[in-house]
Design a protein around this motif. Structure first.
Motif, PDB file in Angstrom:
ATOM      1  N   SER A 194      -6.447  -3.881   7.255  1.00 46.69           N
ATOM      2  CA  SER A 194      -7.038  -2.660   6.699  1.00 46.69           C
ATOM      3  C   SER A 194      -8.083  -3.020   5.656  1.00 46.69           C
ATOM      4  N   ALA A 195      -9.198  -2.288   5.675  1.00 47.55           N
ATOM      5  CA  ALA A 195     -10.239  -2.512   4.666  1.00 47.55           C
ATOM      6  C   ALA A 195      -9.671  -2.331   3.260  1.00 47.55           C
ATOM      7  N   GLU A 196      -8.670  -1.491   3.134  1.00 54.00           N
ATOM      8  CA  GLU A 196      -8.061  -1.265   1.817  1.00 54.00           C
ATOM      9  C   GLU A 196      -7.482  -2.548   1.227  1.00 54.00           C
ATOM     10  N   ARG A 256      -9.955  -4.712  -0.952  1.00 57.28           N
ATOM     11  CA  ARG A 256     -10.581  -4.245  -2.198  1.00 57.28           C
ATOM     12  C   ARG A 256      -9.533  -3.815  -3.200  1.00 57.28           C
ATOM     13  N   ASN A 296     -18.031  -1.088   3.243  1.00 52.65           N
ATOM     14  CA  ASN A 296     -18.639  -0.064   4.092  1.00 52.65           C
ATOM     15  C   ASN A 296     -19.075  -0.640   5.433  1.00 52.65           C
ATOM     16  N   GLY A 297     -19.713  -1.793   5.389  1.00 51.01           N
ATOM     17  CA  GLY A 297     -20.210  -2.405   6.608  1.00 51.01           C
ATOM     18  C   GLY A 297     -19.083  -2.820   7.542  1.00 51.01           C
ATOM     19  N   ARG A 304     -16.061  -1.551   7.748  1.00 50.26           N
ATOM     20  CA  ARG A 304     -15.444  -0.369   8.357  1.00 50.26           C
ATOM     21  C   ARG A 304     -16.295   0.157   9.502  1.00 50.26           C
TER      22      ARG A 304
END
Lengths: 400, 400
Positions: free
Chosen positions: A57-59, A62, A130-131, A133
């Motif tokens: 997950s992108a989460e 970060r 952003n990219g 995702r």
């Protein structure tokens, strides 16, 4: 007497480590510390191949800046840097400006296109949260769309990675590892999918041990990846890529990973630079600017052993941040002399998806599970340096 | 004497229940049973609003046909029906043909456009597993893309649902419930998102109790959904929809849910039909064709109480399947007389996302958690009818 103002631009590896070191090395009376960043979160650039391919997950890549730094000591400005006015000792932001006594530039990198037309229009080239995702959702969308269109064309399920460097290899490693699951979930025959890695240089992973490179290529080829080495791309179009030979490979998905250049803010602000990188003094200051430190991907340092620049890596950015923080302390307190930066390369591991990786740690070559274990330990070590055991436990990767 | 061949077209609610009943009611010597279906899986059409909005995995809505039916008794042909040659007693398939003594048509439905141009080109109108996955991935892709484009236009994050019937309301229920999570994950300010439900009729959920309709609309409006009732759509374009008034609403995502018509195979095969539905005899046979039963969305039966057709629902399809299987048994064994189909409506519940729903069960109106509980019990009851307690435990929904 007014206390000096230290302004750090960018909350990447360099900026974050500088900020956390300064909050510990300087008292509140000695200096004010301002951190400027576009987002209110820090992310781990070196993990982004995973959310881009959809294996993490992108989460997970970060974290809110305020959850890591001591915000009692940091003035945080969420804003975009527009230009550094070095003669006025101030930074123009999108929504204001900020003055500094000492500036730390840690603005990171941007995609290097080497002048190939069409990259920004037709390829995914942003290695950001952003990219990443966007790449992931694009890939899943073409899979989901395939069975709904009457005219199924092969290029819908063709994936091109431009560049067989670290990022390109790590990304295709994740994507190829996930491919069986993607095909199964979206009811796509596996043989409809084509994956290419296209590299202009005469080898994949230039600079890596050839034995490790061979291991990686064999492994990826067994997962269905086709390598085109020594094969420059002339143009990226809406339909695919055109090679120097004139041949065309059609593909709905093109991921650009041919390397990076420094932030465009560097050249815009009138610094002498090579591909957006400032060749810094040994103490990491910009030549002619004793109040400006440059760290991370915007800093250029020559590796005298091979007479070539050190690569822009997280490892070097973090080591620069240590020296930068020490040198700022010397300048602010007037004690001690400025240190010289000397990279201490501890090794490099490239993940290849799943439990596979290759790398060199110290003088040892590693393959497969031990390399993958080391990769996760390296990722966790950064979290430990940044936020101690709490952050590592909360955000780290299980090495098993 | 050759045993009769029963061919069932379509593995939807009607076809699956007919098949499972026949394997139990007839011995292997009494008849051969062939099931023809495009995919090797059965899916639950009434659940598809959930994977379409991304609140449930598409995998949860489907199951391999062989995991449910007794395949020792079923000849399964994975193929697409092209045409029914009723005079030759055979069915033309994409990759062959199959002869029958008795035919069961359970081919389901297709989107009804009411002649509005542009629906198939520019809107998502397929309520299938493939279609639902495409909607979900499209939605996530526009969210992921938004922060990567310089020119952010409002229509990128505008979602139009055409039709405030059952499907449209259930879909916007899921989507609106998920919206805060989507905005948070993709870093989109919630106020950038617009959701419209556009309905040509003078009310949402026509036929539902007005008090329940009001509850649903209030709830959805509180989640940011804007209703345009009494508002026909004139055209769907690449940019959005044009209303009968001439006004345009721009949107990157248009989901078409204005209702369904029967399979196009019906008209193609020369049956008398109204919007793809055959007005069947009381015993569910096609008029003039004593060897052809029609069940589910392809069958039209008038509700004499209100002089209008019964709606195409899973509940009615399953009840038809029971009668169809009994009547086939009578014909094959020569025992008993043909039964007349009479729907026994047990109630209807529409989910609104999360723990919210509205419905009528028996004579009781239900709102909120109790309605949501009943909805899940209805979903589970179907699994129980199809595959007993094993399938229900494996694939059911927790009602709590």
């Amino acid at each position: 007497m007014k206390k000096p103002s230290i302004v750090i631009l960018g909350a990447g590896y360099g900026g974050m480590i500088t900020a956390t070191r300064l909050t510990k090395q300087l008292t509140a009376n000695e200096a004010s510390i301002t951190l400027v960043n576009k987002h209110d979160y820090h992310y781990q650039t070196t993990w982004l191949h995973e959310p881009a391919a959809g294996t993490l997950s992108a989460e997970r890549t970060r974290m809110p800046i305020k959850s890591v730094l001591n915000m009692n000591r940091i003035n945080f400005l969420q804003d975009e840097v527009v230009e550094i006015k070095k003669d006025d000792k101030k930074v123009i932001l999108k929504n204001g400006e900020v003055e500094y006594d000492y500036l730390v530039i840690g603005l990171g990198s941007e995609a290097e296109t080497f002048g190939v037309p069409g990259v920004f229009e037709h390829a995914f080239s942003k290695w950001t949260v952003n990219g990443a995702r966007e790449v992931k959702e694009h890939i899943e969308y073409v899979f989901a769309k395939y069975n709904n269109v009457e005219e199924k064309t092969d290029d819908m399920l063709t994936f091109i990675v431009a560049g067989a460097g670290f990022t390109g290899i790590e990304f295709i490693g994740e994507l190829s590892e996930r491919m069986p699951e993607l095909c199964s979930y979206y009811d796509i025959p596996r043989d409809k999918v084509k994956m290419y890695v296209i590299e202009a240089a005469p080898s994949a992973l230039p600079g890596f041990d050839p034995e490790l490179v061979e291991y990686a290529m064999n492994l990826l080829e067994n997962r269905g990846v086709e390598f085109k080495i020594n094969c420059p791309i002339k143009e990226v179009t809406a339909d695919g890529v055109i090679l120097a030979s004139g041949d065309e490979i059609k593909a709905a998905t093109i991921v650009w990973a041919t390397g990076v250049r420094g932030s465009s803010i560097i050249e815009k602000s009138g610094f002498d630079a090579m591909r957006g990188r400032i060749k810094v003094e040994p103490n990491l200051r910009a030549p002619g600017h004793d109040d400006i430190f440059v760290i991370g991907d915007c800093a250029l340092i020559i590796n005298e052993d091979i007479n070539r620049p050190y690569p822009p890596t997280a490892q070097i950015a973090m080591q620069m941040a240590d020296v930068c923080a020490d040198n700022l302390k010397s300048l602010v307190t007037g004690q001690g002399s400025l240190k010289t930066f000397k990279p201490a390369l501890k090794g490099t591991v490239a993940s290849l998806g799943g439990k596979e990786a290759i790398g060199v740690v110290g003088s040892r070559k590693l393959y497969g599970a031990p390399a993958s274990f080391m990769k996760k330990m390296i990722d966790n070590r950064y979290l430990f340096l940044l936020g101690g055991p709490g952050l590592t436990l909360k955000r780290g990767k299980s090495p098993l």
